[in-house]
Design a protein around this motif. Structure first.
Motif, PDB file in Angstrom:
ATOM      1  N   UNK A  44      44.298  38.919  43.677  1.00 19.00           N
ATOM      2  CA  UNK A  44      43.523  40.102  44.030  1.00 19.00           C
ATOM      3  C   UNK A  44      42.643  40.603  42.888  1.00 19.00           C
ATOM      4  N   UNK A  45      42.797  40.044  41.702  1.00 16.45           N
ATOM      5  CA  UNK A  45      41.957  40.464  40.581  1.00 16.45           C
ATOM      6  C   UNK A  45      41.266  39.295  39.877  1.00 16.45           C
ATOM      7  N   UNK A  46      41.434  38.123  40.387  1.00 16.99           N
ATOM      8  CA  UNK A  46      40.931  36.945  39.687  1.00 16.99           C
ATOM      9  C   UNK A  46      39.458  36.716  40.015  1.00 16.99           C
ATOM     10  N   UNK A  47      38.620  37.393  39.270  1.00 16.83           N
ATOM     11  CA  UNK A  47      37.170  37.219  39.397  1.00 16.83           C
ATOM     12  C   UNK A  47      36.549  37.465  38.029  1.00 16.83           C
ATOM     13  N   UNK A  59      41.154  48.119  38.953  1.00 17.26           N
ATOM     14  CA  UNK A  59      40.625  48.925  40.063  1.00 17.26           C
ATOM     15  C   UNK A  59      40.181  48.022  41.207  1.00 17.26           C
ATOM     16  N   UNK A  60      39.560  46.908  40.865  1.00 17.53           N
ATOM     17  CA  UNK A  60      39.173  45.916  41.880  1.00 17.53           C
ATOM     18  C   UNK A  60      40.408  45.379  42.573  1.00 17.53           C
TER      19      UNK A  60
END
Length: 179
Positions: A44-47, A59-60
């Motif tokens: 959910x945060x791997x970008x 937050x992302x």
């Protein structure tokens, strides 16, 4: 928050078996016909690159988790089962806000040797940078996790298979889910 509902959060450093236990928990919940939804927070945060206002992508991550949880909840009540890392009260509060229910925290631990062996088995030779980073950061993260004391259950995974870890988690929390 809904009365009596809670989520289960598998907390721990790299290589302790969070993701592996998560999969086995899904199997056990399905066998017991307990409704659930799985969340491995890494996805959910791997970008990259992160926003300048959110350098750690927390937050992302929270926005993504909240959106997926909303979709799951449309199909009915269920227990979120989450694998991730909580090292401070602010992390716990952020996750509880995403799910809008309290979370029961299961701290999974492993000795440095076992965690290193597991991490070395996870990465291919072409992923040597990722392996080196995780090996190096494992010790720092382990120290931070031991300072965070809001755990409902602590399990040493050195001599447990992921299936055994999952069974211990279900044994601890499933009776409360039936009520």
């Amino acid at each position: 928050m809904t009365n009596g509902e809670f989520g289960i959060f598998l907390n721990g450093s790299y290589g302790v078996g969070k993701s592996s236990a998560l999969e086995h928990l899904a199997d056990l919940f399905a066998e017991a016909e307990l409704p659930f939804s799985l969340f491995d927070v890494d996805w959910f945060h791997r970008s990259w690159p992160p926003a300048s206002t959110d350098p750690q992508n927390v937050l992302t991550e929270a926005d993504n988790i909240r959106a997926v949880w909303t979709n799951y909840r449309r199909t009915g009540p269920r227990t979120p089962i989450i694998a991730g890392v909580i090292t401070q009260v602010e992390d716990l509060e952020r996750y509880e806000q995403c799910f809008e229910i309290p979370l029961r925290i299961v701290h999974l631990t492993a000795s440095p040797d076992v965690a290193e062996r597991r991490l070395r088995g996870r990465y291919s030779p072409s992923q040597h940078r990722a392996l080196a980073w995780h090996l190096d950061d494992h010790h720092r993260l382990t120290r931070e996790l031991h300072q965070f004391t809001s755990h409902d259950l602590v399990l040493d995974t050195d001599h447990c298979t992921p299936a055994e870890v999952a069974a211990l988690v279900v044994e601890e929390f499933a009776p409360q889910l039936h009520s």
